[in-house]
Design an enzyme around this catalytic site. Structure first.
Site, PDB file in Angstrom:
ATOM      1  N   LYS A   1      46.701 -52.866   3.821  1.00  0.00           N
ATOM      2  CA  LYS A   1      46.788 -53.960   2.885  1.00  0.00           C
ATOM      3  C   LYS A   1      46.414 -53.525   1.473  1.00  0.00           C
ATOM      4  CE  LYS A   1      44.989 -56.881   6.561  1.00  0.00           C
ATOM      5  NZ  LYS A   1      43.700 -57.158   7.161  1.00  0.00           N
ATOM      6  N   GLY A   2      45.748 -52.391   1.380  1.00  0.00           N
ATOM      7  CA  GLY A   2      45.149 -51.987   0.105  1.00  0.00           C
ATOM      8  C   GLY A   2      46.099 -51.913  -1.071  1.00  0.00           C
TER       9      GLY A   2
ATOM     10  N   GLU B   1      50.435 -46.171  -2.456  1.00  0.00           N
ATOM     11  CA  GLU B   1      49.107 -46.236  -1.835  1.00  0.00           C
ATOM     12  C   GLU B   1      48.062 -46.648  -2.869  1.00  0.00           C
ATOM     13  OE1 GLU B   1      47.383 -46.440   0.637  1.00  0.00           O
ATOM     14  OE2 GLU B   1      47.832 -45.018   2.244  1.00  0.00           O
ATOM     15  N   ASP B   2      47.028 -47.318  -2.415  1.00  0.00           N
ATOM     16  CA  ASP B   2      45.924 -47.617  -3.328  1.00  0.00           C
ATOM     17  C   ASP B   2      45.036 -46.400  -3.548  1.00  0.00           C
ATOM     18  OD1 ASP B   2      45.128 -47.789  -0.682  1.00  0.00           O
ATOM     19  OD2 ASP B   2      43.719 -49.415  -1.007  1.00  0.00           O
TER      20      ASP B   2
ATOM     21  N   ASP C   1      42.059 -40.685   0.115  1.00  0.00           N
ATOM     22  CA  ASP C   1      40.657 -40.296   0.296  1.00  0.00           C
ATOM     23  C   ASP C   1      40.623 -38.938   0.983  1.00  0.00           C
ATOM     24  OD1 ASP C   1      37.976 -40.099   0.765  1.00  0.00           O
ATOM     25  OD2 ASP C   1      37.703 -42.149   1.426  1.00  0.00           O
TER      26      ASP C   1
ATOM     27  N   LYS D   1      40.792 -38.728  -5.044  1.00  0.00           N
ATOM     28  CA  LYS D   1      39.424 -38.247  -5.269  1.00  0.00           C
ATOM     29  C   LYS D   1      39.451 -36.779  -5.644  1.00  0.00           C
ATOM     30  CE  LYS D   1      36.859 -41.751  -2.820  1.00  0.00           C
ATOM     31  NZ  LYS D   1      35.930 -42.097  -1.707  1.00  0.00           N
TER      32      LYS D   1
ATOM     33  N   PHE E   1      32.016 -45.035  -3.224  1.00  0.00           N
ATOM     34  CA  PHE E   1      32.677 -46.063  -2.417  1.00  0.00           C
ATOM     35  C   PHE E   1      33.141 -47.172  -3.344  1.00  0.00           C
ATOM     36  CE2 PHE E   1      33.470 -49.461   0.543  1.00  0.00           C
ATOM     37  CZ  PHE E   1      34.151 -48.773   1.530  1.00  0.00           C
ATOM     38  N   VAL E   2      34.454 -47.190  -3.595  1.00  0.00           N
ATOM     39  CA  VAL E   2      35.013 -48.119  -4.572  1.00  0.00           C
ATOM     40  C   VAL E   2      35.721 -49.286  -3.890  1.00  0.00           C
ATOM     41  CG1 VAL E   2      35.227 -46.488  -6.479  1.00  0.00           C
ATOM     42  CG2 VAL E   2      37.062 -46.628  -4.797  1.00  0.00           C
TER      43      VAL E   2
ATOM     44  N   ASP F   1      39.050 -52.600  -0.184  1.00  0.00           N
ATOM     45  CA  ASP F   1      38.083 -53.492   0.447  1.00  0.00           C
ATOM     46  C   ASP F   1      36.836 -52.780   0.934  1.00  0.00           C
ATOM     47  OD1 ASP F   1      39.406 -52.129   2.676  1.00  0.00           O
ATOM     48  OD2 ASP F   1      38.410 -53.599   3.960  1.00  0.00           O
TER      49      ASP F   1
ATOM     50  N   ARG G   1      38.859 -57.268  -2.179  1.00  0.00           N
ATOM     51  CA  ARG G   1      40.212 -56.855  -2.584  1.00  0.00           C
ATOM     52  C   ARG G   1      40.666 -57.612  -3.835  1.00  0.00           C
ATOM     53  NH1 ARG G   1      42.366 -53.835   1.779  1.00  0.00           N
ATOM     54  NH2 ARG G   1      41.830 -54.589   3.855  1.00  0.00           N
TER      55      ARG G   1
HETATM   56  C1  PRP Z   1      42.746 -46.981   3.151  1.00  0.00           C
HETATM   57  C2  PRP Z   1      43.720 -46.762   2.012  1.00  0.00           C
HETATM   58  C3  PRP Z   1      44.584 -45.660   2.503  1.00  0.00           C
HETATM   59  C4  PRP Z   1      43.646 -44.842   3.363  1.00  0.00           C
HETATM   60  C5  PRP Z   1      43.192 -43.654   2.585  1.00  0.00           C
HETATM   61  O1  PRP Z   1      43.343 -47.825   4.068  1.00  0.00           O
HETATM   62  O2  PRP Z   1      44.465 -47.920   1.737  1.00  0.00           O
HETATM   63  O3  PRP Z   1      45.656 -46.128   3.274  1.00  0.00           O
HETATM   64  O4  PRP Z   1      42.530 -45.686   3.677  1.00  0.00           O
HETATM   65  O5  PRP Z   1      42.295 -42.882   3.318  1.00  0.00           O
HETATM   66  P1  PRP Z   1      42.605 -41.413   3.808  1.00  0.00           P
HETATM   67  O6  PRP Z   1      43.228 -40.662   2.679  1.00  0.00           O
HETATM   68  O7  PRP Z   1      41.230 -40.882   4.147  1.00  0.00           O
HETATM   69  O8  PRP Z   1      43.467 -41.481   5.007  1.00  0.00           O
HETATM   70  P2  PRP Z   1      42.557 -48.627   5.210  1.00  0.00           P
HETATM   71  O9  PRP Z   1      42.816 -47.955   6.523  1.00  0.00           O
HETATM   72  O10 PRP Z   1      41.130 -48.814   4.786  1.00  0.00           O
HETATM   73  O11 PRP Z   1      43.327 -50.014   5.291  1.00  0.00           O
HETATM   74  P3  PRP Z   1      43.559 -51.131   4.147  1.00  0.00           P
HETATM   75  O12 PRP Z   1      44.568 -50.580   3.188  1.00  0.00           O
HETATM   76  O13 PRP Z   1      44.089 -52.296   4.922  1.00  0.00           O
HETATM   77  O14 PRP Z   1      42.233 -51.418   3.493  1.00  0.00           O
END
Ligand code: PRP
Length: 179
Positions: free
Chosen positions: A44-45, A100-101, A104, A132, A150-151, A157, A163
């Site tokens: 959802k991000g 993508e948001d 990480d 990052k 942790f943002v 979220d 969000r």
């Molecule tokens: C978050 C973000 C990316 C992923 C990045 O999604 O939106 O999709 O983690 O992390 P990574 O590079 O370590 O794989 P999340 O699974 O938290 O779901 P969300 O978008 O619904 O919050």
């Protein structure tokens, strides 16, 4: 009592976000030379980002979404990605831009890209609002490279909250330590 009270500091404020997204949109507009592009928002991000990015692109744009799970409600990566919702439409022969948001660890994107490439799109690129500095993986289009904090906010979220903050902020540690 306000959600803003849980924020230690604002990392990227709203005008800075919008300026950068306008620039990304202009770059994408120029690079695709008027070719149709399918924006694949990763739920959802990326929802808030893809909504603003789409409006900053002057090209024929289709929107589709995928939902994958790697983190659940905790702050730990589970080391794998599960598909919760697939795209509605085929992408064979299409130009795909994954939105993508945040990158990480890069795990989510790596898995997603492998899967999408198997469907033989004309091209696959990635636009990530945040990545990052510690992470090797880079998107084709990146909004901001940030420190390893942790943002939350602007789609990101903690336990499904924050969000809707209109900026990117660093969460106060007591929030996720349950104090
Ligand atoms: C978050 C973000 C990316 C992923 C990045 O999604 O939106 O999709 O983690 O992390 P990574 O590079 O370590 O794989 P999340 O699974 O938290 O779901 P969300 O978008 O619904 O919050």
């Amino acid at each position: 009592m306000s959600i803003h009270d849980d924020i230690e500091r604002v990392l990227i404020d709203t005008p800075t976000l919008h300026q950068r997204i306008a620039t990304l949109g202009a770059q994408i507009t120029s690079d695709y030379h008027g070719e149709p592009v399918t924006l694949v928002g990763v739920l959802k991000g990326a929802v808030l980002f893809v909504a603003d990015l789409a409006r900053a692109i002057d090209a024929p744009v289709a929107l589709d979404f995928m939902a994958v799970s790697s983190y659940g409600n905790t702050m730990q990566s589970q080391g794998r990605v599960r598909i919760l919702k697939d795209l509605d439409d085929p992408i064979a022969g299409k130009h795909v831009l994954v939105v993508e948001d945040i990158i990480d660890t890069g795990l989510t994107l790596n898995n997603l890209l492998q899967l999408l490439r198997q469907r033989q799109p004309a091209s696959v690129r990635v636009c990530a609002l945040l990545d990052k500095a510690k992470t090797q993986m880079r998107a084709d289009y990146t909004g901001f490279t940030i420190e390893d904090a942790f943002v939350v906010g602007y789609g990101l979220d903690y336990a499904q909250q924050y969000r809707n903050l209109p900026y990117i902020g660093v969460l106060k540690p007591h929030v996720y330590h349950g104090a």
